[in-house]
Design a protein around this motif. Structure first.
Motif, PDB file in Angstrom:
ATOM      1  N   THR A   1       0.828  -1.201   0.000  1.00  0.00           N
ATOM      2  CA  THR A   1       0.000   0.000   0.000  1.00  0.00           C
ATOM      3  C   THR A   1       0.869   1.260   0.000  1.00  0.00           C
ATOM      4  O   THR A   1       0.625   2.196  -0.776  1.00  0.00           O
ATOM      5  CB  THR A   1      -0.930   0.015   1.226  1.00  0.00           C
ATOM      6  OG1 THR A   1      -1.755  -1.139   1.183  1.00  0.00           O
ATOM      7  CG2 THR A   1      -1.790   1.254   1.259  1.00  0.00           C
TER       8      THR A   1
ATOM      9  N   VAL B   1       1.117   4.093  -3.071  1.00  0.00           N
ATOM     10  CA  VAL B   1       0.852   5.505  -2.782  1.00  0.00           C
ATOM     11  C   VAL B   1       2.066   6.363  -3.137  1.00  0.00           C
ATOM     12  O   VAL B   1       1.931   7.449  -3.720  1.00  0.00           O
ATOM     13  CB  VAL B   1       0.438   5.691  -1.311  1.00  0.00           C
ATOM     14  CG1 VAL B   1       0.428   7.155  -0.918  1.00  0.00           C
ATOM     15  CG2 VAL B   1      -0.925   5.073  -1.066  1.00  0.00           C
TER      16      VAL B   1
ATOM     17  N   CYS C   1       1.070   1.650 -10.917  1.00  0.00           N
ATOM     18  CA  CYS C   1      -0.026   1.608  -9.942  1.00  0.00           C
ATOM     19  C   CYS C   1      -1.187   0.781 -10.474  1.00  0.00           C
ATOM     20  O   CYS C   1      -1.768  -0.034  -9.742  1.00  0.00           O
ATOM     21  CB  CYS C   1      -0.504   3.019  -9.613  1.00  0.00           C
ATOM     22  SG  CYS C   1       0.678   3.986  -8.690  1.00  0.00           S
TER      23      CYS C   1
END
Length: 95
Positions: free
Chosen positions: A19, A23, A79
């Motif tokens: 995660t 980000v 991503c």
């Protein structure tokens, strides 16, 4: 009922790490796209007031260089690949 705490900790650690990585890569892509313009200010299109004759982007439009667009595209593609791989792992019909 027996819980394998080491496996639970491993899954939690990998989830948090993935995660944070997604980000950070996304934020890097946004940062590259909002790089400074020729005068040191961020890129911006005109405000649109009275800029009809200047084309679709307005008189104050500044186009980004191809390299930052390429790097930002790679960041966003990474991503997207991470999210698609996560969905592949979660949804059993994809296996």
């Amino acid at each position: 009922m027996d819980i394998d705490w080491s496996a639970l900790g491993e899954v939690a650690g990998v989830s948090i790490g993935a995660t944070v990585a997604v980000v950070v890569v996304f934020a890097l892509g946004v940062r590259v796209l909002s790089g400074p313009g020729p005068d040191g200010e961020p890129f911006r299109a005109g405000d649109g007031a009275g800029d009809e004759a200047a084309g679709p982007q307005g008189a104050g439009a500044v186009r980004a260089a191809p390299l930052p667009l390429f790097v930002a595209g790679l960041c966003f593609l990474a991503c997207l690949a991470a999210v698609a791989y996560g969905l592949y792992l979660i949804i059993p019909q994809f296996h």
